[in-house]
Each structure stands twice: as structure tokens, then as C-alpha cells.
Motif scaffolding. Sequence first.
Motif, PDB file in Angstrom:
ATOM      1  N   ARG A   1     -17.275   7.558  -3.229  1.00 39.86           N
ATOM      2  CA  ARG A   1     -17.825   6.796  -2.088  1.00 39.86           C
ATOM      3  C   ARG A   1     -17.255   5.380  -1.961  1.00 39.86           C
ATOM      4  O   ARG A   1     -17.878   4.499  -1.386  1.00 39.86           O
ATOM      5  CB  ARG A   1     -19.353   6.747  -2.186  1.00 39.86           C
ATOM      6  N   ARG A   2     -16.059   5.154  -2.492  1.00 43.21           N
ATOM      7  CA  ARG A   2     -15.388   3.851  -2.320  1.00 43.21           C
ATOM      8  C   ARG A   2     -13.954   4.094  -1.919  1.00 43.21           C
ATOM      9  O   ARG A   2     -13.314   5.045  -2.365  1.00 43.21           O
ATOM     10  CB  ARG A   2     -15.434   3.042  -3.612  1.00 43.21           C
ATOM     11  N   TRP A   3     -13.428   3.227  -1.068  1.00 40.02           N
ATOM     12  CA  TRP A   3     -12.026   3.311  -0.645  1.00 40.02           C
ATOM     13  C   TRP A   3     -11.160   2.524  -1.607  1.00 40.02           C
ATOM     14  O   TRP A   3     -11.472   1.397  -1.987  1.00 40.02           O
ATOM     15  CB  TRP A   3     -11.863   2.740   0.762  1.00 40.02           C
ATOM     16  N   TYR A   4     -10.072   3.129  -2.007  1.00 39.56           N
ATOM     17  CA  TYR A   4      -9.076   2.488  -2.883  1.00 39.56           C
ATOM     18  C   TYR A   4      -7.713   2.590  -2.245  1.00 39.56           C
ATOM     19  O   TYR A   4      -7.427   3.516  -1.527  1.00 39.56           O
ATOM     20  CB  TYR A   4      -9.053   3.159  -4.257  1.00 39.56           C
TER      21      TYR A   4
ATOM     22  N   PRO B   1       0.818  -1.213   0.000  1.00 37.88           N
ATOM     23  CA  PRO B   1       0.000   0.000   0.000  1.00 37.88           C
ATOM     24  C   PRO B   1       0.856   1.269   0.000  1.00 37.88           C
ATOM     25  O   PRO B   1       1.810   1.389   0.755  1.00 37.88           O
ATOM     26  CB  PRO B   1      -0.830  -0.108   1.276  1.00 37.88           C
ATOM     27  N   LEU B   2       0.506   2.187  -0.901  1.00 39.89           N
ATOM     28  CA  LEU B   2       1.196   3.467  -1.011  1.00 39.89           C
ATOM     29  C   LEU B   2       0.340   4.614  -0.500  1.00 39.89           C
ATOM     30  O   LEU B   2       0.862   5.633  -0.054  1.00 39.89           O
ATOM     31  CB  LEU B   2       1.590   3.731  -2.463  1.00 39.89           C
ATOM     32  N   CYS B   3      -0.983   4.462  -0.594  1.00 41.63           N
ATOM     33  CA  CYS B   3      -1.891   5.490  -0.099  1.00 41.63           C
ATOM     34  C   CYS B   3      -3.288   4.888   0.019  1.00 41.63           C
ATOM     35  O   CYS B   3      -3.551   3.801  -0.482  1.00 41.63           O
ATOM     36  CB  CYS B   3      -1.905   6.701  -1.027  1.00 41.63           C
ATOM     37  N   LEU B   4      -4.170   5.601   0.690  1.00 41.15           N
ATOM     38  CA  LEU B   4      -5.588   5.261   0.732  1.00 41.15           C
ATOM     39  C   LEU B   4      -6.336   6.429   0.106  1.00 41.15           C
ATOM     40  O   LEU B   4      -6.043   7.583   0.404  1.00 41.15           O
ATOM     41  CB  LEU B   4      -6.064   5.057   2.175  1.00 41.15           C
ATOM     42  N   LYS B   5      -7.306   6.113  -0.758  1.00 38.76           N
ATOM     43  CA  LYS B   5      -8.036   7.175  -1.442  1.00 38.76           C
ATOM     44  C   LYS B   5      -9.527   6.897  -1.382  1.00 38.76           C
ATOM     45  O   LYS B   5      -9.964   5.773  -1.649  1.00 38.76           O
ATOM     46  CB  LYS B   5      -7.585   7.274  -2.902  1.00 38.76           C
TER      47      LYS B   5
END
Length: 101
Positions: free
Chosen positions: A98-101, A90-94
Motif C-alpha cells: 500500500r505504498r508507492w516506491y 526513476p527506473l520504475c514505479l512500484k
Amino acid sequence: MRENSQYYIANQDEIGKNDVLNWLTDSMATEQLLLENKSIANKIILEPIPGGCEWLTLLSQALRDNVRIVFQYTSFHSPTKNDTNRTLEPLCLKLFKRRWY
């Protein structure tokens, strides 16, 4: 004689640019609005909360600790194909639409 004290936010520009802080502030303001208006709760229409939250804690820990995650992947386009194991760093959370990536 007592002097008047003034308080100010020293880093106001930085706070305004902090997307996570802004998102949290908006969420808390919305929660407060709902709590103060329970009598009209049936007239307040909300969208569902972002999907994928069940993995958010695990992914944020992996991101914080710089560790990889191994998971089983199934394609949405070809669900009949065999699942495969994948490794994710994982490099980031985005949050996007309305969805987490």
C-alpha cells in the motif's frame, strides 16, 4: 440473411499478464461495487489508499520523459541530521504494501 458476429479478445494472454491493467480493472470493479451498494456503505470497510500519491504524477512524468528529479531528503532514522539534496533517475514505479516506491 444476417450472419452472427462473434467477438473475441485476440491477445487474452497478454492482457492477463499486464499487472497495471489488472490493477486498474480491479479498482474499477471495486468502485462499481461501492456505487451499487451505497445503502450498505457503512458496512464496507476499506484500507487507506496507497501513500505517496501526491508525487505519483511528477514521478510518472519523469519516468516517461527519462529525466532526473532533484529533491531534498530527510532520513527517517536520523531526522535531526541535515537534509541533503539527492538526484533520482526513476527506473520504475512500484506499489508495495500500500505504498508507492
